[in-house]
Design a protein around this motif. Structure first.
Motif, short mmCIF file in Angstrom:
data_model
loop_
_atom_site.label_atom_id
_atom_site.label_comp_id
_atom_site.label_asym_id
_atom_site.label_seq_id
_atom_site.Cartn_x
_atom_site.Cartn_y
_atom_site.Cartn_z
N HIS A 12 -5.18 7.22 -2.89
CA HIS A 12 -4.75 6.80 -2.21
C HIS A 12 -5.43 4.79 -2.52
O HIS A 12 -5.72 4.26 -1.87
N ARG A 218 -3.81 15.30 11.78
CA ARG A 218 -3.63 14.83 10.88
C ARG A 218 -2.77 15.45 9.24
O ARG A 218 -1.49 14.20 9.53
N ASP A 226 -13.46 12.76 7.79
CA ASP A 226 -11.83 12.67 8.26
C ASP A 226 -11.61 13.61 9.46
O ASP A 226 -10.74 13.75 10.12
N ASP A 253 -4.57 10.76 2.25
CA ASP A 253 -3.96 9.73 3.60
C ASP A 253 -3.63 9.13 4.27
O ASP A 253 -4.62 7.97 3.32
N GLN A 255 -3.70 6.50 5.85
CA GLN A 255 -4.24 5.67 7.06
C GLN A 255 -5.76 4.72 5.59
O GLN A 255 -6.53 4.23 6.41
N THR A 256 -5.65 5.22 4.93
CA THR A 256 -6.95 5.31 3.56
C THR A 256 -6.01 3.89 2.70
O THR A 256 -7.19 3.43 1.87
#
Length: 285
Positions: A12, A218, A226, A253, A255-256
């Protein structure tokens, strides 16, 4: 009680420099990291790799140990353990033996591997046999260098060869090498309907590594805290089985990506909170 060490990975941090990954690991109290060989962080292919001194300097500067190497190896990456053509097989062998050399040079103890993937228009048994043959070759090389290979299951449709505990057991039996061990990937485990205890029942002390993540709607590879898993219960199961590896947070993920340090901070906080709960409930565990 013995606390299982927590490691972080650099998936990430793909939009950040590798030094930021190491500095964040130090700031947040991670004692070790598992290095994913993304080309923008540490370039490695079957012919060459960046100077080992780059990793040694970062590990020394930030007092963070590199405990394992995680090479790139899922489709469409070319490094397929079940490659069919002879030239692709030789490139694959050269790539993974180079990963073993890198692991040895930086003081890591293992290289993460998978079964590779089969073509959909061929018999699965043929691809599985090729995978076992390649794993046997690489494991022989790794054994001679004091490095373990830790094989993890892949999810469908990433691969059809090894998705479950039963599939991994078949692969280990086919390869028959003491250098081939098991990585328990929580995301792949959940996808296959397996359990942490089921892994230990099948493999015992051969479970030497874990991609330890949270899971939710997700993603099955979230930062700890999370998702929806009981992280304390998961850690307690590892501890009850005498696990002596690390718990490596493989957060993929998307989103990170803009705040990987925040994700790693949540993972460390969730890990510490989980141990507080475990120690309060069973201080003698």
């Amino acid at each position: 009680m013995h606390r299982i060490p927590l490691a972080t990975m650099n998936h990430h941090y793909l939009f950040y420099d590798l030094e930021r990954f190491f500095s964040a690991a130090h700031e947040l109290g991670y004692p070790c990291v598992e290095l994913w060989t993304a080309p923008q962080h540490f370039f490695m292919d079957y012919r060459q790799n960046e100077p080992i001194e780059k990793i040694e300097r970062l590990a020394r500067t930030y007092d963070v140990r590199v405990m394992g190497i995680c090479p790139e190896q899922t489709n469409p990456k070319p490094n397929n353990m079940a490659a069919r053509e002879e030239t692709a097989q030789e490139r694959t062998y050269a790539y993974f033996t180079r990963a073993v050399d890198v692991a040895s040079a930086v003081g890591a103890s293992q290289v993460l591997v998978t079964s590779g993937w089969a073509f959909y228009d061929e018999p699965l048994e043929d691809a599985r046999a090729r995978s076992a043959a390649m794993l046997r070759r690489i494991a022989s090389y790794a054994e001679g260098h004091g490095i373990n290979l830790a094989i993890e299951a892949l999810r469908r449709p990433e691969s059809l060869i090894a998705n479950s505990v039963a599939d991994l057991k078949l692969m280990l039996d086919m390869v028959g090498s003491p250098a081939l061990k098991v990585c328990l990937d929580i995301g792949a485990m959940v996808d296959a309907g397996d359990t942490i205890q089921g892994y230990f029942d099948a493999f015992g002390p051969d479970v030497i590594h874990a991609h330890f993540v949270d899971c939710g709607t997700r993603s099955l590879h979230l930062a700890l805290g999370d998702g929806e898993r009981d992280v304390a219960a998961d850690i307690a199961t590892f501890a009850r089985n005498g696990y002596r590896g690390v718990l490596s947070v493989e957060c993929t993920d998307a989103q990170t990506h803009t705040d990987p340090v925040g994700a790693d901070a949540r993972s460390m906080r969730t890990y510490l909170d989980a141990y507080s709960r475990i120690e309060e409930a069973a201080p003698a565990l």
